[in-house]
Design an enzyme around this catalytic site. Structure first.
Site, short mmCIF file in Angstrom:
data_model
loop_
_atom_site.label_atom_id
_atom_site.label_comp_id
_atom_site.label_asym_id
_atom_site.label_seq_id
_atom_site.Cartn_x
_atom_site.Cartn_y
_atom_site.Cartn_z
CG HIS A 1 -2.02 -1.01 1.16
ND1 HIS A 1 -3.04 -0.92 0.24
CD2 HIS A 1 -2.23 -2.15 1.84
CE1 HIS A 1 -3.86 -1.94 0.39
NE2 HIS A 1 -3.39 -2.70 1.36
CG PHE B 1 -8.84 -6.50 12.68
CD1 PHE B 1 -8.33 -6.60 11.39
CD2 PHE B 1 -8.16 -7.15 13.70
CE1 PHE B 1 -7.16 -7.28 11.13
CE2 PHE B 1 -6.97 -7.83 13.45
CZ PHE B 1 -6.47 -7.89 12.16
CG ASP C 1 -14.18 -2.93 9.91
OD1 ASP C 1 -14.06 -2.27 8.89
OD2 ASP C 1 -14.57 -4.10 9.92
CG ASP D 1 -10.02 -8.03 8.91
OD1 ASP D 1 -9.33 -7.08 8.49
OD2 ASP D 1 -11.03 -7.88 9.61
CG ASP E 1 -7.21 -4.28 1.02
OD1 ASP E 1 -6.20 -4.99 1.09
OD2 ASP E 1 -7.37 -3.24 1.69
N1 LIG Z 1 -11.48 -5.07 9.73
C1 LIG Z 1 -10.67 -4.15 9.20
N2 LIG Z 1 -10.94 -2.85 9.42
C2 LIG Z 1 -10.11 -1.95 8.85
C3 LIG Z 1 -8.99 -2.29 8.08
C4 LIG Z 1 -8.39 -1.06 7.68
C5 LIG Z 1 -7.18 -0.87 6.80
N3 LIG Z 1 -6.19 -1.90 6.97
C6 LIG Z 1 -5.23 -1.97 5.89
C7 LIG Z 1 -4.09 -2.81 6.30
C8 LIG Z 1 -4.02 -3.93 5.57
C9 LIG Z 1 -5.15 -4.05 4.68
O1 LIG Z 1 -4.72 -4.41 3.39
C10 LIG Z 1 -5.82 -2.69 4.69
O2 LIG Z 1 -5.48 -1.99 3.50
C11 LIG Z 1 -9.15 -0.03 8.25
N4 LIG Z 1 -10.16 -0.60 8.93
C12 LIG Z 1 -11.29 0.00 9.61
O3 LIG Z 1 -12.26 0.29 8.60
C13 LIG Z 1 -12.92 1.52 8.93
C14 LIG Z 1 -12.46 2.55 7.91
O4 LIG Z 1 -13.18 2.31 6.71
P1 LIG Z 1 -13.15 3.51 5.63
O5 LIG Z 1 -13.74 4.73 6.37
O6 LIG Z 1 -13.99 3.02 4.50
O7 LIG Z 1 -11.68 3.73 5.25
C15 LIG Z 1 -12.45 1.90 10.32
O8 LIG Z 1 -13.23 1.24 11.29
C16 LIG Z 1 -11.04 1.31 10.31
O9 LIG Z 1 -10.56 1.06 11.63
C17 LIG Z 1 -8.72 -3.67 7.87
O10 LIG Z 1 -7.74 -4.08 7.20
N5 LIG Z 1 -9.60 -4.55 8.44
#
Ligand SMILES: Nc1nc2c(c(CN[C@H]3C=C[C@H](O)[C@@H]3O)cn2[C@@H]2O[C@H](COP(=O)(O)O)[C@@H](O)[C@H]2O)c(=O)[nH]1
Length: 365
Positions: free
Chosen positions: A78, A266, A268, A337, A342
């Site tokens: 990224h 996670f 979210d 996850d 993504d």
């Molecule tokens: N379960 C889960 N939640 C994740 C991520 C990530 C980013 N992780 C990066 C690292 C490696 C991966 O390849 C991702 O590129 C952010 N979030 C959550 O999403 C929400 C933001 O959403 P939006 O406002 O649309 O950007 C917010 O609650 C944020 O905490 C994840 O990976 N898993």
């Protein structure tokens, strides 16, 4: 006998009568997140998992992950994620996951909080990463814990400048984010000599141990709720901190854990949306309506707890189905996850969102 001694006596008697021995200090640490998620899911009536779609999704996710060669290496690919395999990246990830919550906006795409960095306009999670990178470029030590507690230098104005937007909308929950920085800076100074690597070293290469350490010592990582009168743990930002370390360092050095498989999905607001789009998770009509109307769901509301618990358990079932298809697959809950997050962002970009994500405003995710 003092009250405290009476309590201990009673606790021991209770343990003996229930046949539960005192906590064995040598037992490997457990977070209990997955156990709590299964409990929530088994007692949910407004959110349900669908095994037929879970089996179908397992096929397509495994195929897509294999086709893309999806691995922890994706993390460094990224553009905005730090690449250095050193303490500066540890500090960056800690700062990022301390503030990794609640980016969604009620404004339009044009008016929502946004950060332009390296000639691109970033929103959501990436706006946070961009703001941190921009601050470092501007020589603001935003990823240094000692800076967060130095209120002469780290003033609210400086922090407003760090998290400034291209638009009129300020970063969501800005005040709460400042409080998280101040609190975490104080705990790190008092207990870990202001060193995030010292915090990691105290966990002795246990992912579950590091998650528990964060939840025990830092109130702003203690992501727990009550469901049917029982305390349940989600620990989303504590877990994603461990996962980001593991991915950024590709399982080595500061990212080396002997029990990384204990980390769950996670909880979210993006991955539940993706699980619903895949048909793996379904909502009751009143909850479905609330989400499609973009109406708020209060933090701690049973609906919110059911969505979060069922999502964690749903990704666990996906993981099991994928391993039934290919027992050799290098797949854990973290990679599934990351992949689903993504995928959700790709669907959002291409306007294919089947259902909006749920709207809960909280510092937990
Ligand atoms: N379960 C889960 N939640 C994740 C991520 C990530 C980013 N992780 C990066 C690292 C490696 C991966 O390849 C991702 O590129 C952010 N979030 C959550 O999403 C929400 C933001 O959403 P939006 O406002 O649309 O950007 C917010 O609650 C944020 O905490 C994840 O990976 N898993």
């Amino acid at each position: 006998m003092s009250d405290d001694e009476v309590d201990h006596e009673l606790l021991d008697l209770l343990r003996k009568s229930l046949g539960i021995g005192p906590k064995d200090p040598s037992a490997p640490p457990e977070t209990n997140v997955l156990k709590d998620a299964e409990y929530v899911c088994n007692n949910s009536i407004d959110v349900a998992l669908d095994m037929r779609h879970t089996k179908l999704a397992a096929h397509s996710i495994l195929a897509q992950m294999q086709e893309r060669g999806y691995s922890s290496k994706i993390w460094c690919e990224h553009a905005l994620h730090p690449k250095a395999k050193d303490e500066s990246t540890v500090n960056f990830i800690f700062t990022m996951d301390l503030l990794n919550f609640s980016f969604w906006s009620e404004k339009s795409e044009e008016e929502r909080f946004a950060v332009t960095y390296q000639e691109k306009r970033w929103t959501g999670y990436w706006s946070l990463v961009a703001a941190l990178q921009r601050a470092l470029d501007e020589d603001v030590p935003i990823t240094t814990p000692a800076f967060w507690i130095n209120e002469e230098e780290c003033t609210e104005d400086i922090l407003r400048h760090v998290f400034r937007s291209d638009t009129e909308e300020e970063m969501p929950m800005f005040t709460e984010r400042v409080e998280c920085l101040r609190e975490a800076g104080r705990v790190l100074e008092e207990e870990f000599d202001s060193s995030v690597t010292a915090l990691i070293e105290e966990a002795k290469n246990s992912a579950a141990g590091l998650v528990n350490l964060l939840a025990d010592r830092f109130p702003c990582f203690r992501d727990e709720a009550r469901f049917e009168r029982k305390k349940v743990r989600f620990l989303k930002r504590a877990q994603i901190f461990v996962a980001d370390l593991w991915a950024a360092f590709e399982g080595l050095d500061y990212g080396s854990f002997n029990d990384i498989e204990k980390i769950t999905m996670f909880a979210d607001y993006r991955v539940p949306q993706m699980l619903h789009s895949l048909g793996c998770m379904a909502y009751s009509p009143p909850l479905d309506g609330r989400i499609r109307r973009l109406d708020l769901i209060e933090p701690g509301h049973s609906w919110e707890v059911q969505i979060r618990g069922c999502s964690i358990w749903g990704v666990e079932l996906l993981r099991r189905e994928i391993l039934k298809l290919d027992p050799e697959a290098k797949v854990n809950a973290i990679l599934i996850d990351f992949f689903l997050y993504d995928l959700a962002k790709e669907q959002e970009k291409s306007g294919e969102e089947a259902i909006p994500h749920h709207r809960t405003r909280s510092i937990w995710y």
